[in-house]
Design a protein around this motif. Sequence first.
Motif, PDB file in Angstrom:
ATOM      1  N   THR A  63      12.337  25.469  -2.511  1.00 12.40           N
ATOM      2  CA  THR A  63      12.009  25.224  -1.104  1.00 12.40           C
ATOM      3  C   THR A  63      13.199  24.634  -0.364  1.00 12.40           C
ATOM      4  N   ASN A  64      13.863  23.664  -0.983  1.00 12.62           N
ATOM      5  CA  ASN A  64      15.025  23.017  -0.383  1.00 12.62           C
ATOM      6  C   ASN A  64      16.109  24.035  -0.045  1.00 12.62           C
ATOM      7  N   HIS A  65      16.406  24.917  -0.979  1.00 16.81           N
ATOM      8  CA  HIS A  65      17.505  25.856  -0.781  1.00 16.81           C
ATOM      9  C   HIS A  65      17.171  26.950   0.232  1.00 16.81           C
ATOM     10  N   ILE A  66      15.915  27.241   0.417  1.00 17.08           N
ATOM     11  CA  ILE A  66      15.525  28.245   1.401  1.00 17.08           C
ATOM     12  C   ILE A  66      15.641  27.713   2.826  1.00 17.08           C
ATOM     13  N   TYR A  67      15.238  26.470   3.038  1.00 17.75           N
ATOM     14  CA  TYR A  67      15.090  25.948   4.398  1.00 17.75           C
ATOM     15  C   TYR A  67      16.228  25.070   4.901  1.00 17.75           C
ATOM     16  N   GLN A  68      17.137  24.647   4.027  1.00 16.37           N
ATOM     17  CA  GLN A  68      18.261  23.826   4.494  1.00 16.37           C
ATOM     18  C   GLN A  68      19.338  24.750   5.064  1.00 16.37           C
ATOM     19  N   THR A  69      19.252  25.012   6.360  1.00 19.26           N
ATOM     20  CA  THR A  69      20.205  25.881   7.046  1.00 19.26           C
ATOM     21  C   THR A  69      21.074  25.064   8.004  1.00 19.26           C
ATOM     22  N   TYR A  70      22.126  25.691   8.477  1.00 18.03           N
ATOM     23  CA  TYR A  70      23.038  25.033   9.422  1.00 18.03           C
ATOM     24  C   TYR A  70      22.282  24.608  10.688  1.00 18.03           C
ATOM     25  N   ASP A  71      21.452  25.496  11.232  1.00 21.81           N
ATOM     26  CA  ASP A  71      20.716  25.176  12.446  1.00 21.81           C
ATOM     27  C   ASP A  71      19.694  24.072  12.202  1.00 21.81           C
ATOM     28  N   PHE A  72      19.034  24.085  11.045  1.00 21.37           N
ATOM     29  CA  PHE A  72      18.066  23.049  10.724  1.00 21.37           C
ATOM     30  C   PHE A  72      18.736  21.677  10.678  1.00 21.37           C
ATOM     31  N   VAL A  73      19.886  21.589  10.030  1.00 14.54           N
ATOM     32  CA  VAL A  73      20.592  20.314   9.920  1.00 14.54           C
ATOM     33  C   VAL A  73      21.026  19.814  11.294  1.00 14.54           C
ATOM     34  N   LYS A  74      21.511  20.706  12.139  1.00 14.92           N
ATOM     35  CA  LYS A  74      21.900  20.305  13.498  1.00 14.92           C
ATOM     36  C   LYS A  74      20.720  19.700  14.244  1.00 14.92           C
ATOM     37  N   ARG A  75      19.552  20.312  14.129  1.00 15.53           N
ATOM     38  CA  ARG A  75      18.370  19.800  14.821  1.00 15.53           C
ATOM     39  C   ARG A  75      17.969  18.428  14.280  1.00 15.53           C
ATOM     40  N   MET A  76      18.006  18.267  12.974  1.00 19.58           N
ATOM     41  CA  MET A  76      17.584  17.008  12.368  1.00 19.58           C
ATOM     42  C   MET A  76      18.549  15.875  12.701  1.00 19.58           C
ATOM     43  N   ARG A  77      19.850  16.159  12.705  1.00 12.34           N
ATOM     44  CA  ARG A  77      20.831  15.130  13.031  1.00 12.34           C
ATOM     45  C   ARG A  77      20.683  14.699  14.488  1.00 12.34           C
ATOM     46  N   THR A  78      20.376  15.639  15.351  1.00  9.75           N
ATOM     47  CA  THR A  78      20.172  15.306  16.761  1.00  9.75           C
ATOM     48  C   THR A  78      18.933  14.439  16.932  1.00  9.75           C
ATOM     49  N   GLU A  79      17.856  14.828  16.283  1.00 11.38           N
ATOM     50  CA  GLU A  79      16.594  14.096  16.418  1.00 11.38           C
ATOM     51  C   GLU A  79      16.677  12.717  15.794  1.00 11.38           C
ATOM     52  N   TYR A  80      17.125  12.647  14.546  1.00  8.36           N
ATOM     53  CA  TYR A  80      17.122  11.365  13.849  1.00  8.36           C
ATOM     54  C   TYR A  80      18.324  10.498  14.191  1.00  8.36           C
ATOM     55  N   GLY A 167      26.997  25.661   6.569  1.00 14.96           N
ATOM     56  CA  GLY A 167      28.013  26.203   7.470  1.00 14.96           C
ATOM     57  C   GLY A 167      29.143  26.880   6.721  1.00 14.96           C
ATOM     58  N   CYS A 168      29.052  26.901   5.386  1.00  8.72           N
ATOM     59  CA  CYS A 168      30.008  27.620   4.552  1.00  8.72           C
ATOM     60  C   CYS A 168      29.265  28.069   3.291  1.00  8.72           C
ATOM     61  N   ALA A 169      29.952  28.783   2.418  1.00  5.27           N
ATOM     62  CA  ALA A 169      29.300  29.349   1.232  1.00  5.27           C
ATOM     63  C   ALA A 169      28.708  28.269   0.335  1.00  5.27           C
ATOM     64  N   VAL A 197      32.580  27.624   8.936  1.00  7.56           N
ATOM     65  CA  VAL A 197      32.948  27.095  10.245  1.00  7.56           C
ATOM     66  C   VAL A 197      33.990  25.976  10.138  1.00  7.56           C
ATOM     67  N   TYR A 198      34.494  25.708   8.918  1.00 10.53           N
ATOM     68  CA  TYR A 198      35.424  24.606   8.697  1.00 10.53           C
ATOM     69  C   TYR A 198      36.831  25.127   8.405  1.00 10.53           C
ATOM     70  N   SER A 199      37.739  24.212   8.129  1.00  8.98           N
ATOM     71  CA  SER A 199      39.126  24.593   7.838  1.00  8.98           C
ATOM     72  C   SER A 199      39.663  23.748   6.689  1.00  8.98           C
ATOM     73  N   ASN A 205      33.995  14.181   6.820  1.00 11.93           N
ATOM     74  CA  ASN A 205      33.307  13.614   7.972  1.00 11.93           C
ATOM     75  C   ASN A 205      33.027  14.671   9.035  1.00 11.93           C
ATOM     76  N   ASN A 206      33.778  15.776   8.979  1.00 18.59           N
ATOM     77  CA  ASN A 206      33.587  16.866   9.932  1.00 18.59           C
ATOM     78  C   ASN A 206      32.751  17.998   9.359  1.00 18.59           C
ATOM     79  N   VAL A 207      32.208  17.780   8.170  1.00 18.55           N
ATOM     80  CA  VAL A 207      31.388  18.787   7.503  1.00 18.55           C
ATOM     81  C   VAL A 207      29.925  18.370   7.575  1.00 18.55           C
ATOM     82  N   MET A 208      29.057  19.292   7.966  1.00 15.52           N
ATOM     83  CA  MET A 208      27.626  18.981   7.996  1.00 15.52           C
ATOM     84  C   MET A 208      27.038  19.201   6.607  1.00 15.52           C
TER      85      MET A 208
END
Length: 327
Positions: A63-80, A167-169, A197-199, A205-208
């Motif tokens: 379940t964790n690996h299916i739903y932990q997406t880049y967009d999901f993390v962005k939403r959670m970080r914004t909310e919490y 946000g990466c492999a 999306v990284y370099s 600290n710049n990696v989600m």
Amino acid sequence: MTILIDQPELGVEAGVNKLDNADNELVLDGGFVVPQTNSFGHTFRDYHVESERQQGVENFYRTNHIYQTYDFVKRMRTEYGKLNKMEMGIWECCELLNDVIDESDPDLDEPQIEHLLQTAEAIRKDYPNEDWMHLTGLIHDLGKVLLHPGFGELPQWAVVGDTFPVGCAFDKSIVHHKYFEENPDYHNSDYNTKYGVYSEGCGLNNVMMSWGHDDYMYLVAKGNNTTLPPAALFIIRYHSFYALHKSGAYRHLMNEEDTENMKWLQIFNKYDLYSKSKVRIDVEKVKPYYLSLIKKVGTTILPGEVKMVNPGFSPSRQFNASASGFF
């Protein structure tokens, strides 16, 4: 407050495990004895051995690996990241975890307050003068209050378990990697390459990271203007990032500061992992030490008025730990 830390020697993993052939136990330099097996009689972090927890742990990671997406993390970080759920002191928060069992952990099924104290006490034994590490051990998993109704009652897959960059492999060293194939980011060309999306050397600290208690507690500490040293914040945010500190994955994203802080995370990880035991900590016996540590540090460095009894702060600064002096 300036906290001076003796840096471990480069090239040598501090607190190196030594095999004691007589007792077949690993012993850390300071005397903390590391067992060869977990509380179920199996090797630590064995996700495939038949055990009473194996199937439940595997279902969790699917379940964790299916739903932990880049967009999901962005939403959670914004909310919490708003830090507007509840106000609570450190010890109150520890006691709130009395009823929390981590479904992702194959090594322990005791309440989380036991794990916090087992970790902190093991560190205290080997590093008696590093009170910042004692406190880090005590609070590193407090973000698991996200499971509590007052903090949103998130499902376990969004709170506990190994963490990994989004946000990466997804590196193949991540536990139960096969289930990522059902994650939409796995098939998204923006997110499924080595860098995504990284370099190179962009800094962790710049990696989600996948959303959970680690990143939440990091946001809480930062939001409360913690004076814990950078190594403590690094430990809090990345202590579940086993693909990095166990398998060496994602090092291409690290910068020099990350490399320095990794030394302390590798020290901490031994206590976080190997202190898990069915041997219960006498909470009432050790509680006075941690309360005195909180009070001592608070009275030492807080400017102006110091309120010691559940000091309050605005609703935008939850997890009130002002009395610790580190927040």
